[in-house]
Scaffold this active site. Sequence first.
Site, short mmCIF file in Angstrom:
data_model
loop_
_atom_site.label_atom_id
_atom_site.label_comp_id
_atom_site.label_asym_id
_atom_site.label_seq_id
_atom_site.Cartn_x
_atom_site.Cartn_y
_atom_site.Cartn_z
N CYS A 99 -11.79 67.92 -40.55
CA CYS A 99 -12.69 66.68 -40.72
C CYS A 99 -12.62 66.29 -42.11
O CYS A 99 -12.91 67.10 -43.00
CB CYS A 99 -14.12 66.87 -40.01
SG CYS A 99 -14.99 65.27 -40.28
N HIS A 141 -13.39 62.95 -31.11
CA HIS A 141 -13.98 63.59 -32.63
C HIS A 141 -14.57 62.28 -33.30
O HIS A 141 -15.78 62.57 -33.81
CB HIS A 141 -12.62 64.09 -33.52
CG HIS A 141 -13.12 64.40 -34.87
ND1 HIS A 141 -13.01 65.74 -35.11
CD2 HIS A 141 -13.40 63.73 -35.80
CE1 HIS A 141 -13.32 65.80 -36.33
NE2 HIS A 141 -13.82 64.50 -36.97
N GLU A 142 -14.01 61.17 -33.09
CA GLU A 142 -14.43 60.16 -33.90
C GLU A 142 -15.79 59.34 -33.23
O GLU A 142 -16.84 59.16 -34.02
CB GLU A 142 -13.58 58.82 -33.85
CG GLU A 142 -12.21 59.10 -34.74
CD GLU A 142 -12.50 60.04 -36.16
OE1 GLU A 142 -13.27 59.68 -36.91
OE2 GLU A 142 -11.56 60.79 -36.59
N HIS A 145 -18.93 61.27 -34.62
CA HIS A 145 -19.21 60.95 -35.78
C HIS A 145 -20.42 59.81 -35.33
O HIS A 145 -21.36 59.80 -36.23
CB HIS A 145 -18.50 60.44 -36.69
CG HIS A 145 -17.59 61.43 -37.21
ND1 HIS A 145 -18.14 62.14 -38.28
CD2 HIS A 145 -16.25 61.75 -37.24
CE1 HIS A 145 -17.25 62.57 -38.75
NE2 HIS A 145 -16.15 62.65 -38.11
ZN ZN Z 1 -14.35 63.68 -38.67
#
Ligand code: ZN
Length: 184
Positions: A99, A141-142, A145
């Site tokens: 990341c 993954h995003e 966030h």
């Molecule tokens: Zn990330």
Amino acid sequence: MIYPIIPYGNPILRQKAAPIEPGTDLQRLVQDMFLTMDAIDAAGLAAPQVGISGQLFVVHAGPYEETSNSEPKNPKRVYINPTLEILEPNTIIYREEGCMSVPGIYVNVPRSRRIRIKFFDIHWQEQEEEATDLLARIIQHEYDHLIGKLNIDYAGATMRLLLKRKLENIQRGKVQVNYSMRFK
Ligand code: ZN
């Protein structure tokens, strides 16, 4: 404009991002996030990573996909106010994930192989997509966030201990990266 990346330790990365007001003109922001993603060689970038607590992320799986020459690679995409649905909860694949906000740290993260995502596009049209494999992984993954979650949260207890010092160094700005980061 290329944004500096917000590093681990900044509370914005741990907040639940706010939904973006429908109709907001996001052309400039998205253009700059695409530019930033390209400049730092990332497969995805979420708004909190550039200091904006909004439910938006961009993804570009294409350069990282292993496809045959005849298969088109995935173009750049933007997802606004997304909701994520896991389609194959029993098909979980582990793979190391890095990341840009947590440089130098790679964690084996379990992700569902297939997902469905509902979102708004840049013109505020409602969209729905299914994604598999790498694209599905990047989206998950995003999406993390936007709910304040990071790859390191998937590390086991032993690994967390090992990561402690590295994470402290990131917080202090003691990291070497070839892109700009915004430390406090
Ligand atoms: Zn990330």
